[in-house]
Enzyme design. Structure first.
Site, PDB file in Angstrom:
ATOM      1  N   HIS A 168       0.840  -1.188   0.000  1.00 22.13           N
ATOM      2  CA  HIS A 168       0.000   0.000   0.000  1.00 22.13           C
ATOM      3  C   HIS A 168       0.881   1.246   0.000  1.00 22.13           C
ATOM      4  O   HIS A 168       2.103   1.181   0.141  1.00 22.13           O
ATOM      5  CB  HIS A 168      -0.933  -0.004   1.200  1.00 22.13           C
ATOM      6  N   GLU A 179       1.472   3.702   2.064  1.00 16.18           N
ATOM      7  CA  GLU A 179       2.312   4.007   3.225  1.00 16.18           C
ATOM      8  C   GLU A 179       3.588   3.168   3.216  1.00 16.18           C
ATOM      9  O   GLU A 179       4.683   3.674   3.507  1.00 16.18           O
ATOM     10  CB  GLU A 179       1.529   3.754   4.521  1.00 16.18           C
ATOM     11  N   CYS A 197      -5.018   1.342   6.693  1.00 17.99           N
ATOM     12  CA  CYS A 197      -5.801   0.158   7.033  1.00 17.99           C
ATOM     13  C   CYS A 197      -5.318  -0.448   8.342  1.00 17.99           C
ATOM     14  O   CYS A 197      -4.155  -0.339   8.720  1.00 17.99           O
ATOM     15  CB  CYS A 197      -5.750  -0.868   5.907  1.00 17.99           C
ATOM     16  N   ALA A 239     -25.429   4.496 -34.702  1.00 19.49           N
ATOM     17  CA  ALA A 239     -25.203   3.522 -35.770  1.00 19.49           C
ATOM     18  C   ALA A 239     -26.202   3.800 -36.887  1.00 19.49           C
ATOM     19  O   ALA A 239     -27.320   4.262 -36.635  1.00 19.49           O
ATOM     20  CB  ALA A 239     -25.363   2.090 -35.261  1.00 19.49           C
ATOM     21  N   TRP A 282     -16.168   3.926 -37.936  1.00 14.69           N
ATOM     22  CA  TRP A 282     -16.066   4.573 -36.634  1.00 14.69           C
ATOM     23  C   TRP A 282     -16.721   5.935 -36.752  1.00 14.69           C
ATOM     24  O   TRP A 282     -16.398   6.705 -37.684  1.00 14.69           O
ATOM     25  CB  TRP A 282     -14.612   4.713 -36.189  1.00 14.69           C
ATOM     26  N   ARG A 326     -11.806   2.895 -19.864  1.00 10.36           N
ATOM     27  CA  ARG A 326     -11.876   1.453 -19.594  1.00 10.36           C
ATOM     28  C   ARG A 326     -10.800   1.046 -18.597  1.00 10.36           C
ATOM     29  O   ARG A 326     -11.042   0.262 -17.674  1.00 10.36           O
ATOM     30  CB  ARG A 326     -11.644   0.655 -20.883  1.00 10.36           C
ATOM     31  N   THR A 346     -24.405  -6.387 -28.576  1.00 11.20           N
ATOM     32  CA  THR A 346     -23.099  -5.900 -29.029  1.00 11.20           C
ATOM     33  C   THR A 346     -22.178  -7.053 -29.377  1.00 11.20           C
ATOM     34  O   THR A 346     -21.427  -6.996 -30.355  1.00 11.20           O
ATOM     35  CB  THR A 346     -22.468  -5.015 -27.939  1.00 11.20           C
ATOM     36  N   SER A 406     -29.180 -12.813 -21.544  1.00 12.02           N
ATOM     37  CA  SER A 406     -30.346 -13.468 -20.946  1.00 12.02           C
ATOM     38  C   SER A 406     -30.588 -14.863 -21.500  1.00 12.02           C
ATOM     39  O   SER A 406     -30.885 -15.807 -20.762  1.00 12.02           O
ATOM     40  CB  SER A 406     -31.598 -12.604 -21.150  1.00 12.02           C
ATOM     41  N   GLY A 418     -25.268  -1.513 -26.381  1.00 12.10           N
ATOM     42  CA  GLY A 418     -26.141  -0.952 -27.387  1.00 12.10           C
ATOM     43  C   GLY A 418     -27.302  -0.188 -26.769  1.00 12.10           C
ATOM     44  O   GLY A 418     -27.454  -0.111 -25.546  1.00 12.10           O
TER      45      GLY A 418
END
Length: 372
Positions: A41, A43, A69, A160, A168, A182, A194, A220, A296
């Site tokens: 860490h 410190e 911590c 799109a 692009w 990201r 996507t 899903s 999307g």
């Protein structure tokens, strides 16, 4: 705080912390920031830096952006290292919201005879520390990651064309900037739409990257192809996990995806769709602080409609594309006042494009609560 920013792409899921040590005569004798998970860490790095310079730590003052911590996690407690170094004073910008710390670090230092100063909650260093660690605070206080949604569109809102072409719309500088967003996230989330349309890798392709965010797919009906590029190792060889959330059950497909290295989680919700609220809670349990959404219009709309988005990063290209897909689909609304209110955080030129960072009104209220 500039030293703490050195941990921005490195320390996940640990908070981004910086440390400066001054000798009793005021000289700066050591600095450091948190390293990769399992590494030292801030410190400890600063203490080692001071010792490597041949400096004595006895009587020194330590400035740290987050409460040291006090528990054994991947590394020993930082409090113990400071106590053993016989420093005289520790100045802390912000208390740690982690229930395993939450004031215990300060109390432990005081019990050892070290003077402790916790800066006021509304001081600029305290606010800057919380902002830098907004995902960590979100996970600890709310039990969900900070959800940041990235969008790219023409000036008239087309993401799109009608024929599906989208690469692009924005220029190379904007796309590189998107990779930087990201890189700071613990995980990148996309939807099956996507995956099927673009077959993306959704990794970070920037020089000097030392870690890759994990990848989350909302699927899903378990349509992820076994040949999807996101299941392949990333080009730089850095490890990342692929987490697929699904509502349907298909034992053969689940087994096949598992053999390709994906970790599948069954979280069904209404209408045979994945329960997005449950996904966020589960990701918090997996230590995801900041979640970067690149999806999307349908999945974007679902996240927005469910009130799950905290922040937007929108790139607008200086062109008009007319009819096509929008950046999100939710509604239709019947009243203007039912729209999602935003506060612009920044508006900047990135190459030829415009980048707007906007925060959903009220979503950062948890940062204002004094945790200790």
């Amino acid at each position: 705080m500039s030293i703490a920013r050195g941990a921005l792409r490195l320390s996940n899921p640990n908070p981004r912390v910086g440390c400066v040590i001054n000798a009793s005569d005021g000289r700066e004798i050591g600095t450091g920031h948190t390293q990769e998970a399992g590494g030292p860490h801030a410190e400890v790095v600063a203490l080692r830096d001071a010792r490597s310079r041949g400096e004595s730590l006895e009587g020194a003052t330590v400035h740290v952006t987050l409460e040291p911590c006090s528990h054994h996690g991947r590394t020993p407690p930082c409090c113990d290292a400071l106590i053993e170094a016989r420093v005289a004073k520790v100045v802390v910008a912000s208390a740690d919201p982690n229930p395993l710390v939450a004031g215990r670090g300060l109390a432990r230092l005081r019990a050892a005879g070290i003077e402790v100063e916790l800066l006021p909650h509304d001081s600029e260093p305290a606010k800057a520390s919380r902002e830098l660690n907004i995902g960590f605070f979100s996970r600890m206080v709310r039990g969900t990651p900070w959800v940041r949604m990235k969008m790219a569109a023409s000036l008239d809102g087309t993401s799109a064309l009608d024929n599906g072409v989208s690469q692009w719309i924005t220029g190379e500088p904007a796309r590189e900037d998107g990779h930087a967003w990201r890189a700071r996230a613990c995980a990148v989330l996309t939807g099956i739409g996507t995956v099927l349309e673009d077959d993306p890798r959704l990794d970070v392709r920037l020089p000097g990257v030392s870690r890759q965010p994990h990848l989350v797919v909302v699927d899903s009906d378990l349509k992820t192809p076994l040949t999807a590029r996101l299941l392949e190792p990333v080009a730089d060889g850095l490890p990342r996990q692929v987490w697929i959330y699904h509502a349907a059950l298909d034992p053969r497909k689940q087994e096949a995806l598992g053999e390709r290295g994906a970790l599948l989680t069954h979280l069904p919700g209404a209408s045979n769709k994945v329960d997005l609220h449950a996904v966020l809670r589960d990701l918090a349990k997996r230590e995801v602080n900041e979640l970067h959404v690149e999806a999307g219009s349908k999945l974007n709309g679902s996240f927005l409609r469910e009130g799950l988005v905290d922040e937007l990063v929108v790139y607008l290209a200086p062109k008009l594309l007319g009819a096509g897909a929008g950046v999100s689909s939710f509604g239709p609304l019947q009243r203007l006042q039912d729209g999602i209110g935003l506060n612009f955080t920044s508006v900047d030129r990135v190459g030829d494009d415009l980048r707007i960072v906007a925060r959903v009104q009220g979503r950062d209220a948890f940062l204002q609560a004094d945790q200790v």
